[in-house]
Enzyme design. Sequence first.
Site, PDB file in Angstrom:
ATOM      1  CE1 TYR A   6       2.400  13.563 -13.798  1.00  0.00           C
ATOM      2  CE2 TYR A   6       2.286  15.470 -15.243  1.00  0.00           C
ATOM      3  CZ  TYR A   6       1.906  14.819 -14.087  1.00  0.00           C
ATOM      4  OH  TYR A   6       1.036  15.434 -13.222  1.00  0.00           O
TER       5      TYR A   6
ATOM      6  CB  SER B 249      -1.386  16.881 -15.279  1.00  0.00           C
ATOM      7  OG  SER B 249      -0.468  17.870 -15.717  1.00  0.00           O
TER       8      SER B 249
END
Length: 245
Positions: free
Chosen positions: A157, A142
Amino acid sequence: MDTDHQPVSLITGADRGIGLALARRLAGAGHALVLHSNDGPGLERSVAEAGWSERRVLTAAHDVADADAVEAAVAAAVDRFGRVDNLLNVAGVAYRGGVLDTDLEVWEQTLRTNLTGYFLMSRAVLPHMKDAGTGTIVNMSSTWGKRGAPPGAMLAYSVSKFGVEGLTKGLIEEARAWGVKVSSIVLDKVDTGFRDNMRPHVEYGPEQRARMLSAEDVADAAMAVLSSSNRAHPSTIELDAWLWA
């Protein structure tokens, strides 16, 4: 089953979203599929709806952070198909929260699934790839693994994806001697059910979602990695949702 000329690809988080899009694309390209998910019934429904031949698909329902279950599932795949050519680490979770409001349970679950799971899956398949002298591992990452999360957003995350980037880079150096490629695909704003945990905090309308990446866009990038020549190593692909700006 004769898989001498049929690639064997293992996908985690394969019951929906990016994992399922990858499974569809790889099945269309003639791959045998090893599909893992912690949602066994959901995975079986997806396989049934796809209509894939049972001879070409092996499923396993387990937590990717369960070391014994991972080893057993990979051993079953090798026993069934003779090898694993490609590992696509997709399974992941995301929860809202910054340093002051992220529960320890959420923190640990996020790191276990998003990072430890990638490590355990890689550790399980690499001996087989090493023996074969070839293979590819693709880790879904990501943009938040390249920069910090905004205040109060998905801190756990973000940290897990920084870890995925470090894991990928370390595996690249270790696995190159075995003829194994390791790559990360760095994603920005993908419209999948992965965002379900965010809906109480933020909701996007149809026009915004149309500007996000789709699961199929991610599958395109993964196929580019898997189809690269032995001379080329796309170690990182950054897939931007460029229409969002």
